[in-house]
Motif scaffolding. Structure first.
Motif, PDB file in Angstrom:
ATOM      1  N   GLU A   1       0.811  -1.226   0.000  1.00  0.00           N
ATOM      2  CA  GLU A   1       0.000   0.000   0.000  1.00  0.00           C
ATOM      3  C   GLU A   1       0.842   1.273   0.000  1.00  0.00           C
ATOM      4  O   GLU A   1       0.337   2.357  -0.314  1.00  0.00           O
ATOM      5  N   MET A   2       2.154   1.164   0.296  1.00  0.00           N
ATOM      6  CA  MET A   2       3.003   2.352   0.392  1.00  0.00           C
ATOM      7  C   MET A   2       4.120   2.395  -0.647  1.00  0.00           C
ATOM      8  O   MET A   2       4.728   3.451  -0.850  1.00  0.00           O
ATOM      9  N   ASN A   3       4.406   1.290  -1.304  1.00  0.00           N
ATOM     10  CA  ASN A   3       5.605   1.211  -2.131  1.00  0.00           C
ATOM     11  C   ASN A   3       5.305   0.627  -3.507  1.00  0.00           C
ATOM     12  O   ASN A   3       4.422  -0.224  -3.661  1.00  0.00           O
ATOM     13  N   THR A   4       6.092   1.094  -4.496  1.00  0.00           N
ATOM     14  CA  THR A   4       5.835   0.768  -5.897  1.00  0.00           C
ATOM     15  C   THR A   4       7.107   0.276  -6.562  1.00  0.00           C
ATOM     16  O   THR A   4       8.205   0.801  -6.306  1.00  0.00           O
ATOM     17  N   ALA A   5       6.981  -0.709  -7.436  1.00  0.00           N
ATOM     18  CA  ALA A   5       8.073  -1.080  -8.333  1.00  0.00           C
ATOM     19  C   ALA A   5       8.075  -0.087  -9.479  1.00  0.00           C
ATOM     20  O   ALA A   5       7.081   0.048 -10.201  1.00  0.00           O
ATOM     21  N   ILE A   6       9.183   0.637  -9.651  1.00  0.00           N
ATOM     22  CA  ILE A   6       9.241   1.782 -10.556  1.00  0.00           C
ATOM     23  C   ILE A   6      10.155   1.451 -11.737  1.00  0.00           C
ATOM     24  O   ILE A   6      11.328   1.095 -11.537  1.00  0.00           O
ATOM     25  N   PRO A   7       9.682   1.561 -12.976  1.00  0.00           N
ATOM     26  CA  PRO A   7      10.568   1.342 -14.132  1.00  0.00           C
ATOM     27  C   PRO A   7      11.702   2.345 -14.151  1.00  0.00           C
ATOM     28  O   PRO A   7      11.493   3.543 -13.891  1.00  0.00           O
ATOM     29  N   VAL A   8      12.905   1.893 -14.459  1.00  0.00           N
ATOM     30  CA  VAL A   8      14.044   2.794 -14.448  1.00  0.00           C
ATOM     31  C   VAL A   8      13.866   3.910 -15.479  1.00  0.00           C
ATOM     32  O   VAL A   8      14.342   5.038 -15.279  1.00  0.00           O
ATOM     33  N   GLY A   9      13.141   3.663 -16.554  1.00  0.00           N
ATOM     34  CA  GLY A   9      12.917   4.676 -17.563  1.00  0.00           C
ATOM     35  C   GLY A   9      11.881   5.709 -17.193  1.00  0.00           C
ATOM     36  O   GLY A   9      11.641   6.657 -17.946  1.00  0.00           O
ATOM     37  N   LEU A  10      11.264   5.560 -16.022  1.00  0.00           N
ATOM     38  CA  LEU A  10      10.280   6.535 -15.574  1.00  0.00           C
ATOM     39  C   LEU A  10      10.929   7.719 -14.886  1.00  0.00           C
ATOM     40  O   LEU A  10      10.374   8.818 -14.852  1.00  0.00           O
ATOM     41  N   ILE A  11      12.145   7.534 -14.351  1.00  0.00           N
ATOM     42  CA  ILE A  11      12.795   8.624 -13.612  1.00  0.00           C
ATOM     43  C   ILE A  11      13.022   9.805 -14.541  1.00  0.00           C
ATOM     44  O   ILE A  11      12.751  10.937 -14.226  1.00  0.00           O
TER      45      ILE A  11
END
Length: 407
Positions: A397-407
């Protein structure tokens, strides 16, 4: 071919508020190109790389400013610190915003002169090489990166899908504009020439460096340790110099913006936190060149694959902040129980943890170290894990797997 920089609108905004702006950053990352692109008609441009103009600026700064009155763009201001008191007098008399745009590739003596002579009159802005968004000409005028829902939603529509091969191609090449937007295609030749220019024009001017061969060895030793805790004694022993010499040379690399020392998050509540900084190269291409990885493929499968990915992520984060004229409050967390979090953002009394993983399959166990923040007085906010997933995926509920290309 001009590539737009994220900094453009913020620079012009600052120019409407401050009489002097200083753009600082490593050599050959596009400072002059950017400011010449933004120059309005009537602004004088002068480069202190020109020996005759440099001599004039040093020996007769008053005559120099008569010849190049404001508004002016003065390149490589560190070569003529004698100009700074005269610039102060000029801006105090005129009281006009945007009178002087300055660039500097060295922060050593220059920054001392700037802060002493132009305190309260100058805005200091950092520029690095192209961010991934700038290099691929995607929307870059976004809010600085934070692992929050609002930030991720803002960036998601223009995120870039990067598989392992494409990602390490980007990391191996680096972020130098000449390699991305210019005519140069021979990466190794470029970095060899860059290193010689850096040594001859920046390092040579410093009394702290007497043995350039030993300094190059030191530079390579630092590149091999990107993403690791700084151990000055070990560095000095490997290069066969004294610890004071290693400390002095490290300050050269920091001041010339070749490396960034990420400080540990510190709290008086617990005494078990590690207090040494972590060392990161600011250009992954230069780091890979110095450590002699011959291709992106060998780098992706070698011992540095994890640390250099972490280095790339930090560099992109810093660009997202610095290129918007903002200061990131970012640290790393490590305690003596072995729990470590790659990055911790401090924002509005909240801690936002961020991990970096070289994997495309998100796992909830990546979040285990985040529980260490519960012992601290600050509230723990949203966080995430930067990885090779193709789209943002909630891990809890607090954390996300983030694609490196999204930064």
């Amino acid at each position: 071919m001009y590539f737009h920089r994220t900094l453009e609108d913020r620079w012009l905004e600052a120019s409407g508020q401050f009489p002097v702006l200083l753009l600082t950053g490593p050599r050959q990352i596009g400072k002059t190109t950017l400011l010449q692109h933004l120059c309005e008609n009537g602004r004088h441009y002068v480069s202190l790389d020109d020996p005759a103009l440099r001599t004039l600026a040093r020996e007769d700064p008053a005559l120099f400013l008569q010849r190049f009155p404001p508004p002016a763009l003065i390149d490589e201001i560190q070569y003529a610190p004698e100009l700074l008191p005269l610039i102060k007098m000029e801006v105090d008399a005129r009281r006009q915003p945007g009178d002087f745009w300055l660039t500097g590739s060295q922060q050593f003596q220059m920054m001392q002169g700037i802060t002493e002579s132009l305190a309260g009159r100058v805005a200091i802005v950092n520029l690095l090489g192209f961010s991934l968004r700038e290099a691929t000409r995607r929307a870059a005028d976004l809010s600085p990166f934070l692992p929050t829902e609002a930030c991720l939603n803002e960036r998601a529509p223009t995120a870039m899908v990067l598989d392992l091969d494409k990602l390490y191609d980007v990391i191996w090449q680096g972020s130098m504009p000449t390699l991305i937007a210019g005519p140069v295609r021979d990466r190794d030749l470029f970095f060899s020439s860059y290193l010689q220019t850096y040594l001859q024009r920046d390092v040579r001017d410093l009394t702290q460096v007497g043995d350039q061969d030993a300094f190059v060895k030191f530079l390579k030793a630092c590149a091999a340790r990107t993403g690791q805790l700084l151990n000055l004694s070990e560095l000095a022993r490997d290069v066969d110099v004294t610890v004071p010499t290693a400390k002095s040379w490290l300050s050269v690399l920091v001041a010339s913006m070749q490396i960034h020392l990420l400080q540990p998050y510190h709290s008086n509540v617990t005494k078990r936190l590690v207090k040494r900084p972590k060392l990161y190269f600011l250009d992954t291409g230069l780091s890979a060149y110095l450590t002699e990885w011959s291709s992106a493929e060998t780098l992706a499968n070698g011992a540095m694959a994890g640390p250099i990915l972490e280095t790339f992520v930090l560099s992109e984060i810093l660009k997202s902040w610095w290129h918007r004229v903002a200061t990131p409050h970012i640290y790393y967390y490590r305690d003596r129980d072995g729990r470590e979090i790659d990055f911790v953002f401090v924002r509005d009394q909240r801690l936002h943890p961020l991990e970096v993983k070289r994997s495309a399959t998100p796992r909830r166990e990546w979040l285990q170290a985040f529980s260490a923040l519960r012992r601290l007085p600050e509230e723990t906010g949203t966080g995430g894990v930067v990885c090779l997933t193709r789209e943002a995926i909630p891990l809890d509920e607090m954390n996300t797997a983030i694609p490196v290309g999204l930064i």
